[in-house]
Design an enzyme around this catalytic site. Sequence first.
Site, short mmCIF file in Angstrom:
data_model
loop_
_atom_site.label_atom_id
_atom_site.label_comp_id
_atom_site.label_asym_id
_atom_site.label_seq_id
_atom_site.Cartn_x
_atom_site.Cartn_y
_atom_site.Cartn_z
N ASP A 262 -5.34 3.69 7.91
CA ASP A 262 -6.75 3.37 8.15
C ASP A 262 -6.98 1.92 8.54
O ASP A 262 -7.96 1.59 9.22
CB ASP A 262 -7.57 3.62 6.86
CG ASP A 262 -7.93 5.08 6.68
OD1 ASP A 262 -7.41 5.92 7.43
OD2 ASP A 262 -8.73 5.38 5.77
N GLY B 285 0.83 -1.21 0.00
CA GLY B 285 0.00 0.00 0.00
C GLY B 285 0.86 1.25 0.00
O GLY B 285 1.61 1.50 0.93
N GLU C 178 -18.23 18.45 1.87
CA GLU C 178 -17.38 19.12 0.88
C GLU C 178 -17.94 18.92 -0.53
O GLU C 178 -18.00 19.86 -1.34
CB GLU C 178 -15.94 18.61 0.99
CG GLU C 178 -15.30 19.08 2.28
CD GLU C 178 -13.88 18.60 2.52
OE1 GLU C 178 -13.50 17.56 1.97
OE2 GLU C 178 -13.15 19.28 3.26
N ALA D 190 -5.63 11.36 7.11
CA ALA D 190 -4.33 11.36 6.44
C ALA D 190 -3.19 11.65 7.43
O ALA D 190 -2.13 11.03 7.37
CB ALA D 190 -4.34 12.40 5.32
C1 LIG Z 1 -12.99 11.30 -0.23
C2 LIG Z 1 -12.08 11.31 0.97
C3 LIG Z 1 -11.67 12.51 1.50
C4 LIG Z 1 -10.81 12.54 2.59
N1 LIG Z 1 -10.42 13.76 3.10
C5 LIG Z 1 -9.56 13.80 4.13
C6 LIG Z 1 -9.11 15.06 4.63
O1 LIG Z 1 -9.52 16.12 4.16
N2 LIG Z 1 -8.20 15.04 5.62
C7 LIG Z 1 -7.75 13.88 6.17
O2 LIG Z 1 -6.91 13.93 7.08
N3 LIG Z 1 -8.16 12.68 5.73
C8 LIG Z 1 -9.05 12.61 4.73
N4 LIG Z 1 -9.48 11.39 4.27
C9 LIG Z 1 -8.99 10.17 4.92
C10 LIG Z 1 -7.60 9.82 4.40
O3 LIG Z 1 -7.58 9.86 3.01
C11 LIG Z 1 -7.22 8.44 4.90
O4 LIG Z 1 -7.25 8.45 6.31
C12 LIG Z 1 -5.84 8.05 4.39
O5 LIG Z 1 -5.84 7.93 3.01
C13 LIG Z 1 -5.39 6.73 5.02
O6 LIG Z 1 -4.12 6.44 4.53
P1 LIG Z 1 -3.71 4.93 4.26
O7 LIG Z 1 -2.30 4.96 3.81
O8 LIG Z 1 -4.09 4.09 5.40
O9 LIG Z 1 -4.67 4.48 3.05
P2 LIG Z 1 -4.65 5.00 1.55
O10 LIG Z 1 -4.13 6.37 1.47
O11 LIG Z 1 -6.03 4.75 1.05
O12 LIG Z 1 -3.64 4.03 0.82
C14 LIG Z 1 -3.90 2.66 0.70
C15 LIG Z 1 -3.15 2.17 -0.52
O13 LIG Z 1 -3.19 0.76 -0.53
C16 LIG Z 1 -3.40 0.33 -1.86
N5 LIG Z 1 -4.00 -1.01 -1.78
C17 LIG Z 1 -5.16 -1.36 -1.21
N6 LIG Z 1 -5.35 -2.69 -1.29
C18 LIG Z 1 -4.27 -3.19 -1.94
C19 LIG Z 1 -3.87 -4.49 -2.30
N7 LIG Z 1 -4.61 -5.56 -2.01
N8 LIG Z 1 -2.70 -4.65 -2.97
C20 LIG Z 1 -1.92 -3.57 -3.27
N9 LIG Z 1 -2.25 -2.31 -2.92
C21 LIG Z 1 -3.41 -2.13 -2.25
C22 LIG Z 1 -4.32 1.37 -2.46
O14 LIG Z 1 -4.24 1.39 -3.87
C23 LIG Z 1 -3.80 2.64 -1.82
O15 LIG Z 1 -2.81 3.26 -2.62
C24 LIG Z 1 -10.36 11.34 3.18
C25 LIG Z 1 -10.78 10.12 2.65
C26 LIG Z 1 -11.64 10.10 1.56
C27 LIG Z 1 -12.09 8.79 0.99
#
Ligand SMILES: Cc1cc2nc3c(=O)[nH]c(=O)nc-3n(C[C@H](O)[C@H](O)[C@H](O)COP(=O)(O)OP(=O)(O)OC[C@H]3O[C@@H](n4cnc5c(N)ncnc54)[C@H](O)[C@@H]3O)c2cc1C
Length: 426
Positions: free
Chosen positions: A311, A21, A181, A327
Amino acid sequence: MDSENSESIDQQSPWHIVIVGGGFAGLRCALELAPHDNIHVTLLDKNNYQQFHPLLYQVAASILSPTNAAFALRDMLRNFDNVDVQMDEVTSIDLAQRTVHTAAGNSFSGDFLVLATGSRVNFFGIPGADKFTLPLYTLTDAEKLRSAILEAFEAADRKPDNIPAGLLNFVVVGGGPTGVEMAGTLSDMLTRVLPKEFRHIDPARAQVFLIEMAPAVLGTFSPASQTYAATALKEHGVQLRIGTAVKEVTPNEVLLSDGSRIPSKLVIWAAGIKAAIVPTQPAAPREPNGRLKVQPDLSVPGFDDVYVIGDLANATDSDAKPLPQLAAVAQQAGRQCARNIVASISGERTTPFVYSDRGILAMIGRNAAIAELGKQHHELVGPIAFAAWLGVHLALLTVVRAKFEAIVEWSWQYFTGEHPGQLIDR
Ligand SMILES: Cc1cc2nc3c(=O)[nH]c(=O)nc-3n(C[C@H](O)[C@H](O)[C@H](O)COP(=O)(O)OP(=O)(O)OC[C@H]3O[C@@H](n4cnc5c(N)ncnc54)[C@H](O)[C@@H]3O)c2cc1C
């Protein structure tokens, strides 16, 4: 590096870290590990880019282009010879062997394994929601949404005297930050773009509805912020249905818990997410909220060399409350995970993850936003909060070019009212 290669790592070879990820958490972890010469990182993601979720609604509303809200992983990591990026989907994970298997038939084993697959959309089993709504979680979702909104405008402009029922009723489900938003910005788009560019449509025919089953929008914000948000949304032309749940979605309407129906051909789903779980062997311990259980240092109980961040992880605060899926939490966890891996390699003890809360923000529309800043969540509303939102999101952007482009696009849109990215993608 595949499993066979990684088996041959000896004392002189670099330590191999496999990260699944490349989102906020996984990418930050890779960037923190990359400067260490004794470490080799394999970063796996099913996409070749990092999605910047906070700006996806602006792609859907034609304010920003997709390249302002997603960034190529290889480009961001190009200066690090010790980081390999592989675009591949991980389909199963062996925790004990720290080995992942992918859709392309490859296997990757590491001395440490980091799971950071984030979340995915949750339709909660509501009839029709998965078939007849457009979610807003991925870049592809945002691009589809942008096209669907513009298709509706074009269809209405072609036959302004015979607009099908619900064609210009845009229903947003979910009154969290994403829904607020999206609804506010879409409503601004109706007032600023329709009259100037789709001149055959009577703007009064177009409406945005926001449906929220809780008694207020923005559940994680203070009551004062919630009241401000509700007032600002109404001022921006959004029709609020608070305390009302969606019972069913059909191709032509949305049925609500109070028995009312809203004719609509475009329903935007911003009502919830669930952990993006990849099957593990043995099954990784989960919390009732679906997120994976982690120890204070973010490692999986029973598997000290496997970390879960972002997440996907149920990391908690000092009161044992799950941290929000944000994020900032994901980025800070990515950094802490990298530090703990480096500490383990050096024979030192790992340390617990402590989230430094800098606040929460939500944009409602032009000059209207809410910021609750710092650990105490000091409230700001209106144009000051609007400016704070812009500043904080600029800071979150990792890519310098993206920061410049976002400043230019936002300034242009603010002063001209134009939504320059109005391209229908077929
Ligand atoms: C529409 C929206 C708006 C948001 N706005 C805000 C905001 O304004 N401020 C804020 O703080 N947070 C915001 N968030 C929340 C924030 O985006 C998340 O908390 C953050 O992205 C979590 O980071 P992460 O690295 O855990 O997951 P992600 O950033 O989602 O990254 C996960 C990665 O894993 C990859 N992946 C998933 N499954 C697999 C697999 N099986 N094999 C290979 N790769 C895989 C995906 O492609 C992705 O690139 C928002 C979320 C959404 C959906």
